[in-house]
Motif scaffolding. Structure first.
Motif, PDB file in Angstrom:
ATOM      1  N   LEU A 330      -3.181   4.388  -3.764  1.00  0.00           N
ATOM      2  CA  LEU A 330      -2.653   3.091  -4.193  1.00  0.00           C
ATOM      3  C   LEU A 330      -3.557   1.956  -3.724  1.00  0.00           C
ATOM      4  CD1 LEU A 330       1.182   3.547  -3.606  1.00  0.00           C
ATOM      5  CD2 LEU A 330      -0.020   3.427  -5.800  1.00  0.00           C
ATOM      6  N   ALA A 331      -4.126   2.084  -2.522  1.00  0.00           N
ATOM      7  CA  ALA A 331      -5.060   1.063  -2.040  1.00  0.00           C
ATOM      8  C   ALA A 331      -6.314   1.017  -2.909  1.00  0.00           C
ATOM      9  CB  ALA A 331      -5.437   1.346  -0.583  1.00  0.00           C
ATOM     10  N   ARG A 332      -6.786   2.194  -3.305  1.00  0.00           N
ATOM     11  CA  ARG A 332      -7.962   2.243  -4.185  1.00  0.00           C
ATOM     12  C   ARG A 332      -7.641   1.625  -5.540  1.00  0.00           C
ATOM     13  NH1 ARG A 332     -10.717   8.002  -4.853  1.00  0.00           N
ATOM     14  NH2 ARG A 332      -9.086   8.278  -6.412  1.00  0.00           N
ATOM     15  N   SER A 333      -6.421   1.881  -6.034  1.00  0.00           N
ATOM     16  CA  SER A 333      -5.996   1.277  -7.297  1.00  0.00           C
ATOM     17  C   SER A 333      -5.904  -0.237  -7.170  1.00  0.00           C
ATOM     18  CB  SER A 333      -4.646   1.872  -7.713  1.00  0.00           C
ATOM     19  OG  SER A 333      -4.152   1.231  -8.862  1.00  0.00           O
ATOM     20  N   ALA A 334      -5.442  -0.724  -6.002  1.00  0.00           N
ATOM     21  CA  ALA A 334      -5.326  -2.170  -5.791  1.00  0.00           C
ATOM     22  C   ALA A 334      -6.693  -2.842  -5.844  1.00  0.00           C
ATOM     23  CB  ALA A 334      -4.653  -2.457  -4.444  1.00  0.00           C
ATOM     24  N   ALA A 335      -7.689  -2.183  -5.274  1.00  0.00           N
ATOM     25  CA  ALA A 335      -9.039  -2.746  -5.301  1.00  0.00           C
ATOM     26  C   ALA A 335      -9.578  -2.842  -6.722  1.00  0.00           C
ATOM     27  CB  ALA A 335      -9.982  -1.906  -4.442  1.00  0.00           C
ATOM     28  N   ARG A 336      -9.128  -1.913  -7.571  1.00  0.00           N
ATOM     29  CA  ARG A 336      -9.634  -1.879  -8.939  1.00  0.00           C
ATOM     30  C   ARG A 336      -8.844  -2.790  -9.885  1.00  0.00           C
ATOM     31  NH1 ARG A 336      -8.838   2.957  -9.484  1.00  0.00           N
ATOM     32  NH2 ARG A 336      -7.056   3.030 -10.897  1.00  0.00           N
ATOM     33  N   THR A 337      -7.518  -2.838  -9.731  1.00  0.00           N
ATOM     34  CA  THR A 337      -6.677  -3.554 -10.690  1.00  0.00           C
ATOM     35  C   THR A 337      -6.143  -4.877 -10.187  1.00  0.00           C
ATOM     36  OG1 THR A 337      -4.627  -2.487  -9.921  1.00  0.00           O
ATOM     37  CG2 THR A 337      -5.915  -1.312 -11.589  1.00  0.00           C
ATOM     38  N   GLY A 338      -6.182  -5.089  -8.852  1.00  0.00           N
ATOM     39  CA  GLY A 338      -5.644  -6.328  -8.320  1.00  0.00           C
ATOM     40  C   GLY A 338      -4.157  -6.278  -8.019  1.00  0.00           C
ATOM     41  N   ARG A 339      -3.509  -5.120  -8.176  1.00  0.00           N
ATOM     42  CA  ARG A 339      -2.080  -4.986  -7.888  1.00  0.00           C
ATOM     43  C   ARG A 339      -1.883  -4.231  -6.587  1.00  0.00           C
ATOM     44  NH1 ARG A 339       1.650  -2.603 -12.321  1.00  0.00           N
ATOM     45  NH2 ARG A 339       3.202  -3.460 -10.911  1.00  0.00           N
ATOM     46  N   GLU A 340      -1.193  -4.848  -5.651  1.00  0.00           N
ATOM     47  CA  GLU A 340      -0.862  -4.188  -4.392  1.00  0.00           C
ATOM     48  C   GLU A 340       0.482  -3.499  -4.561  1.00  0.00           C
ATOM     49  OE1 GLU A 340      -1.368  -6.577  -0.863  1.00  0.00           O
ATOM     50  OE2 GLU A 340      -2.568  -7.978  -2.013  1.00  0.00           O
ATOM     51  N   LEU A 341       0.501  -2.190  -4.478  1.00  0.00           N
ATOM     52  CA  LEU A 341       1.711  -1.421  -4.722  1.00  0.00           C
ATOM     53  C   LEU A 341       2.065  -0.587  -3.499  1.00  0.00           C
ATOM     54  CD1 LEU A 341       0.840  -0.174  -8.319  1.00  0.00           C
ATOM     55  CD2 LEU A 341       2.465  -1.970  -7.730  1.00  0.00           C
ATOM     56  N   ARG A 342       3.348  -0.325  -3.362  1.00  0.00           N
ATOM     57  CA  ARG A 342       3.819   0.546  -2.298  1.00  0.00           C
ATOM     58  C   ARG A 342       4.903   1.452  -2.855  1.00  0.00           C
ATOM     59  NH1 ARG A 342       5.809  -4.194   1.463  1.00  0.00           N
ATOM     60  NH2 ARG A 342       3.899  -5.018   0.568  1.00  0.00           N
ATOM     61  N   LEU A 343       5.254   2.472  -2.093  1.00  0.00           N
ATOM     62  CA  LEU A 343       6.257   3.439  -2.518  1.00  0.00           C
ATOM     63  C   LEU A 343       7.585   3.173  -1.817  1.00  0.00           C
ATOM     64  CD1 LEU A 343       4.033   6.608  -2.353  1.00  0.00           C
ATOM     65  CD2 LEU A 343       5.238   5.886  -4.417  1.00  0.00           C
ATOM     66  N   SER A 344       8.671   3.247  -2.569  1.00  0.00           N
ATOM     67  CA  SER A 344       9.979   3.187  -1.947  1.00  0.00           C
ATOM     68  C   SER A 344      10.226   4.503  -1.211  1.00  0.00           C
ATOM     69  CB  SER A 344      11.071   2.975  -3.000  1.00  0.00           C
ATOM     70  OG  SER A 344      11.218   4.137  -3.801  1.00  0.00           O
ATOM     71  N   PRO A 345      11.096   4.504  -0.193  1.00  0.00           N
ATOM     72  CA  PRO A 345      11.385   5.767   0.515  1.00  0.00           C
ATOM     73  C   PRO A 345      11.866   6.865  -0.423  1.00  0.00           C
ATOM     74  CG  PRO A 345      12.268   3.894   1.736  1.00  0.00           C
ATOM     75  CD  PRO A 345      11.796   3.358   0.417  1.00  0.00           C
ATOM     76  N   GLU A 346      12.663   6.501  -1.434  1.00  0.00           N
ATOM     77  CA  GLU A 346      13.179   7.499  -2.367  1.00  0.00           C
ATOM     78  C   GLU A 346      12.042   8.109  -3.195  1.00  0.00           C
ATOM     79  OE1 GLU A 346      14.219   4.412  -2.146  1.00  0.00           O
ATOM     80  OE2 GLU A 346      16.184   4.614  -1.180  1.00  0.00           O
ATOM     81  N   ALA A 347      11.122   7.253  -3.664  1.00  0.00           N
ATOM     82  CA  ALA A 347       9.991   7.754  -4.447  1.00  0.00           C
ATOM     83  C   ALA A 347       9.099   8.651  -3.598  1.00  0.00           C
ATOM     84  CB  ALA A 347       9.187   6.595  -5.020  1.00  0.00           C
ATOM     85  N   LEU A 348       8.888   8.264  -2.335  1.00  0.00           N
ATOM     86  CA  LEU A 348       8.051   9.076  -1.458  1.00  0.00           C
ATOM     87  C   LEU A 348       8.688  10.439  -1.202  1.00  0.00           C
ATOM     88  CD1 LEU A 348       5.576   9.408   0.296  1.00  0.00           C
ATOM     89  CD2 LEU A 348       6.800   8.261   2.156  1.00  0.00           C
ATOM     90  N   ARG A 349      10.019  10.486  -1.054  1.00  0.00           N
ATOM     91  CA  ARG A 349      10.692  11.770  -0.843  1.00  0.00           C
ATOM     92  C   ARG A 349      10.492  12.690  -2.048  1.00  0.00           C
ATOM     93  NH1 ARG A 349      14.581   8.782   2.176  1.00  0.00           N
ATOM     94  NH2 ARG A 349      15.777   8.260   0.302  1.00  0.00           N
ATOM     95  N   LEU A 350      10.531  12.127  -3.247  1.00  0.00           N
ATOM     96  CA  LEU A 350      10.304  12.931  -4.444  1.00  0.00           C
ATOM     97  C   LEU A 350       8.877  13.467  -4.485  1.00  0.00           C
ATOM     98  CD1 LEU A 350      12.203  10.817  -7.127  1.00  0.00           C
ATOM     99  CD2 LEU A 350      12.783  13.136  -6.380  1.00  0.00           C
TER     100      LEU A 350
END
Length: 461
Positions: A330-350
């Motif tokens: 996600l950090a690599r994607s942020a450097a490329r697209t300009g969007r800082e993204l994170r995962l919710s606990p529920e998404a990370l569990r999946l």
């Protein structure tokens, strides 16, 4: 008019103070995307007088046209009454430089009549880490992640190679990150200032492989209009990474063996011998000992490549690595697209519960999908692909009577090529266009080339 405006100003000051307590800069835009209200905290970011200077000015003067231009994604989202969270933008610092910032925008809801009726949109700015694109912690610059015991063992083996120049053979299923391990080995070696050159041996047809590796001279074959430098020459002094070495044709294997033994070769069509100083790292998802038994791979070449064997475990056997890998991707994607993204606990569990048959490559694709469909800066379960969240996401082993260690072999068989007739028919239906045919068969180009090679299918068939 002034007394009527006062409550609106007081309301915005209260909002500004609340966001300032969290280190955020708050702005309010009118219908023309002009900054109607500006937080005094902007002065702390851009210098004294910045808030007064930008008040009444178009938001594009502060954040640029990429997000807020006429065709920008933020303007389109706000017009559709949608919010956008955590996108990257750059603030001018007044000294010719730029400061990274995270931008969130949303339509302003007027409740209770306290807000300025002319204010339509709320913008919140948060100073961003200028190194957001660089992974930290266990994710090194190469993307090598070692939190699980299995990958810690791989890391220790990689570290033991720091002062060695031996050939390395990296094994593991497709998508586990064999290329990342190869880059890590190179980055830690004394050759790190020299080139790292990668070749996917399965992605090129037999006729081009020899020329790709060793180069050719003008007139060596039809279409050779000029001299070409091969990958061995390009990697001189550095590292040559031969991915999918198990797909290398036998005649090229013989020439590769000579280069390893003598550090010398000739370009295709040339009699002049070229010497190189190259460290070779090879990778494969195949069992090369079985390939030797089947007479598809040279035994002497295997021994030359397998001086230091190193196996990368599949992602399903190192679930502790899923979270740091996801953060790195996600950090690599942020450097490329300009969007800082994170995962919710529920998404990370999946993500941690899924078996990842496609390994790290599938995880990267799943995150790219989620980043595309998500509107906020926190990825939720509904943003993930259906195969990750569906009932089959936590499916048991391939077969109840197949032991865990044999799953890779079962998966390999399931990716065996179709019959020669079916493969020919698919190619002819798509007029021998490799990209169209691979899409029609739901495989990669490299897999299609491999199938064609194994079924001995060529344009002349």
């Amino acid at each position: 008019m002034a007394p009527q405006a006062q409550p609106h100003e007081e309301a915005f000051q209260a909002v500004t103070a609340a966001f300032a307590s969290l280190g955020r800069v708050c702005l309010a835009l009118d219908a023309e995307y002009r900054m109607r209200h500006v937080s005094p905290l902007l002065d702390e970011l851009l210098g004294p007088g910045a808030a007064d200077r930008y008040r009444g000015r178009p938001i594009t003067e502060l954040l640029g046209c990429e997000l807020f231009g006429v065709e920008g994604p933020f303007r389109a989202a706000l017009a559709a009454n949608e919010r956008r969270e955590g996108w990257r933008a750059w603030l001018p610092d007044g000294e010719g430089g730029r400061r990274p910032t995270s931008v969130t925008a949303a339509p302003l809801r007027h409740l209770g009549g306290a807000c300025d009726r002319e204010a339509r949109y709320l913008i919140v700015l948060r100073p961003a880490d200028p190194e957001i694109g660089e992974p930290v912690g266990p994710a090194r610059s190469t993307g090598f992640v070692a939190r699980s015991p299995a990958m810690e063992r791989v890391r220790r083996l990689v570290e033991s190679l720091d002062h060695s120049d031996v050939s390395v053979l990296v094994g593991g299923e497709s998508g586990v990150g064999k290329g990342v391990v190869a880059q890590e080995i190179h980055a830690r070696s004394h050759r790190r200032e020299r080139p790292f050159v990668a070749v996917n041996c399965a992605a090129l047809p037999d006729a081009l492989l020899e020329s790709e590796l060793f180069g050719h001279v003008r007139g060596a074959f039809t279409g050779a209009l000029r001299d070409r430098t091969g990958r061995f020459e390009l990697a001189d002094g550095g590292t040559l990474f031969l991915d999918e070495i198990g797909d290398l044709p036998l005649h090229v294997q013989a020439k590769l063996l000579r280069v390893i033994q003598e550090r010398a070769f000739e370009r295709v069509g040339d009699s002049r011998t070229i010497t190189v100083n190259v460290r070779i790292i090879a990778a494969t998802h195949r069992d090369l000992r079985r390939e030797v038994e089947a007479r598809r791979f040279r035994e002497d070449l295997l021994y030359r490549l397998r001086v230091f064997p190193l196996d990368v475990p599949p992602l399903r056997e190192r679930r502790e690595d899923v979270a740091p890998l996801a953060r790195h991707l996600l950090a690599r994607s942020a450097a490329r697209t300009g969007r800082e993204l994170r995962l919710s606990p529920e998404a990370l569990r999946l993500l941690e519960a899924y078996r990842w048959p496609g390994n790290v490559r599938e995880l990267e694709n799943a995150l790219e999908y989620a980043a595309t469909v998500a509107t906020g800066h926190t990825l939720q379960p509904e943003d993930l692909p259906s195969e990750v969240t569906g009932p089959a996401a936590e499916a048991p082993r391939v077969s109840p009577d197949v032991p865990e260690e044999d799953e890779a072999r079962v998966a390999s068989r399931r990716r065996d090529p179709p019959s020669r007739e079916r493969l020919l028919a698919a190619l002819q239906e798509n007029r021998w266009h490799i990209g169209d045919t691979s899409r029609a068969l739901s495989i990669s180009r490299s897999t299609l080339w491999r199938w064609m090679r194994e079924r001995r299918v060529a344009r002349s068939s």
